[in-house]
Design an enzyme around this catalytic site. Sequence first.
Site, mmCIF file in Angstrom:
data_model
loop_
_atom_site.group_PDB
_atom_site.id
_atom_site.type_symbol
_atom_site.label_atom_id
_atom_site.label_comp_id
_atom_site.label_asym_id
_atom_site.label_seq_id
_atom_site.Cartn_x
_atom_site.Cartn_y
_atom_site.Cartn_z
ATOM 1 C CD1 TRP A 35 -5.595 3.771 -10.845
ATOM 2 C CD2 TRP A 35 -7.394 4.293 -9.656
ATOM 3 N NE1 TRP A 35 -6.657 3.865 -11.711
ATOM 4 C CE2 TRP A 35 -7.768 4.178 -11.006
ATOM 5 C CE3 TRP A 35 -8.373 4.607 -8.705
ATOM 6 C CZ2 TRP A 35 -9.086 4.379 -11.438
ATOM 7 C CZ3 TRP A 35 -9.669 4.805 -9.129
ATOM 8 C CH2 TRP A 35 -10.015 4.685 -10.478
ATOM 9 C CG ASP A 38 -2.757 6.742 -8.135
ATOM 10 O OD1 ASP A 38 -2.592 5.920 -9.052
ATOM 11 O OD2 ASP A 38 -3.150 7.908 -8.324
ATOM 12 C CD GLN A 110 -1.858 1.966 -12.052
ATOM 13 O OE1 GLN A 110 -1.910 1.979 -10.824
ATOM 14 N NE2 GLN A 110 -2.296 2.990 -12.783
ATOM 15 C CG ASP A 172 -3.803 6.025 -18.205
ATOM 16 O OD1 ASP A 172 -2.801 5.732 -17.532
ATOM 17 O OD2 ASP A 172 -4.950 6.039 -17.719
ATOM 18 C CD GLU A 403 -5.353 13.097 -13.105
ATOM 19 O OE1 GLU A 403 -6.347 13.807 -13.380
ATOM 20 O OE2 GLU A 403 -5.282 11.897 -13.403
HETATM 21 C C1 GLC Z 1 -4.650 7.938 -14.509
HETATM 22 C C2 GLC Z 1 -3.122 7.885 -14.588
HETATM 23 C C3 GLC Z 1 -2.592 6.731 -13.778
HETATM 24 C C4 GLC Z 1 -3.134 6.817 -12.349
HETATM 25 C C5 GLC Z 1 -4.655 6.962 -12.316
HETATM 26 C C6 GLC Z 1 -5.181 7.300 -10.932
HETATM 27 O O1 GLC Z 1 -5.223 6.811 -15.082
HETATM 28 O O2 GLC Z 1 -2.699 7.817 -15.909
HETATM 29 O O3 GLC Z 1 -1.197 6.735 -13.769
HETATM 30 O O4 GLC Z 1 -2.752 5.704 -11.623
HETATM 31 O O5 GLC Z 1 -5.059 8.020 -13.165
HETATM 32 O O6 GLC Z 1 -4.583 8.457 -10.448
#
Ligand code: GLC
Length: 437
Positions: A35, A38, A110, A172, A403
């Site tokens: 991601w 991240d 992102q 999200d 998380e």
């Molecule tokens: C969720 C979060 C996002 C993050 C992803 C992976 O979708 O909202 O911000 O990048 O998880 O952790």
Amino acid sequence: MTKQELLQTARETLEANWRAPGFSVPSGRLYPFQWNWDSGFTSIGNAHINPQRALREMETLFTGQWANGMVPHIIFHSEKETTYFPNFDFWDTTVNAGAPQRPKTSGITQPAVHGFVLEHLLNTFPDDAATIATVKALFPRVVNSHRFLYIYRDPEREGLMFMYHPWETGRDNSPLWDASMDRIVIDKGTLPAYTRQDTKIAAADERPTADQYDRYVHQLELGKRNGYDGPGIFAESEILIQDTLMNALLIKSNASLIRIGQRFGFDVGELEEWQQQSTRAFQQKLWHEELQTFVPYDVRAGAQIAEREIGSFTALSAGIASDKQAKILNDYLQSLHDRGFYLCPSFDPDSPHFDSRRYWRGPIWPHMNWLIHDGLKNYGFGKMAEVVRNDAIHLIREFGFYEYFDCQKNTAPDLTQGYGGDQFSWTAACLIDLIET
Ligand code: GLC
């Protein structure tokens, strides 16, 4: 857990989440790919324990960059892993000729964290040859990713980029997007069939609802129809929002790139122009006089989104807020602290939309604490910065490397763990950086 034990668990978490060809999964079961933002925060943490991996993570991320400059929000390094929805086949990025054949990617982006992440790595290892070489090699690519945002996401040349899919903002299912999500009329007949995977792994009441998910898929289809960068997105989308956090982090990264460019003698003229325009537009368009906070702007509705939420505070880390605005934001955090909340709730606890368990509608996210801690320090609010830092460390120590976490101290006695995915990379990484610096 002692500080040393906590650090040890953080190191083990990052170690366990490392994958070929050189990146970290956010969390092995829930998010089995790379991601975008991240990876940025994970690099910052990895810099303390494995600098080579910190650099590698950023290089690997940019192997997914598109010809138009976009850095996608997910890079699907494995095509055999099928436990995630929407997977690469559903995104079908072949609709855009500039999307790489391999690695497969998603079709949206992102928050632009890469500029400030590279500067962070460079400041940590200012004379290291490998760091300098990687930063120099990635510099034009990061600039190009900003160029994508200024060209494709700012068609009216205001200096503020728009998002059209809530997943782009990193927040999200924030209530910020509810009104524009509600404007979408779902036609079940044309929406492709799909099966969610997230609620098989995490509790359904900690995740977005089914109605919200239909709308996410609807927006994905809209992007796909338009090759993911066509003008039809701006023309058709019911969701068109100039977000606080996305624009603040773009501005923060612009500033970092300007400093990096100056150090290495690269041309920074274009960056300086973007920066001037963006900082001015952010101030003019996103400060809400009545609420006394920064808010996103709903382009489709032609109005500010009048809600207090966590994105506002990223204006501190980006140095956009005036001293007066910074004090107002600091005082607001102080009042939440005085009322017994852990900092920083992702959404206004006094709002009817607040939900202490559900994803971005209330809970605390450690990487957001990292950003807010950074911002408060920048403006000299050391005391509040310490609260933000200590709350993150406390929550992780008490409830694990999750998380996200409940922000209500009064419900904490009944809780035994955090929410969402476990063994989370940016939770571990931000903890390491918050403890070590
Ligand atoms: C969720 C979060 C996002 C993050 C992803 C992976 O979708 O909202 O911000 O990048 O998880 O952790």
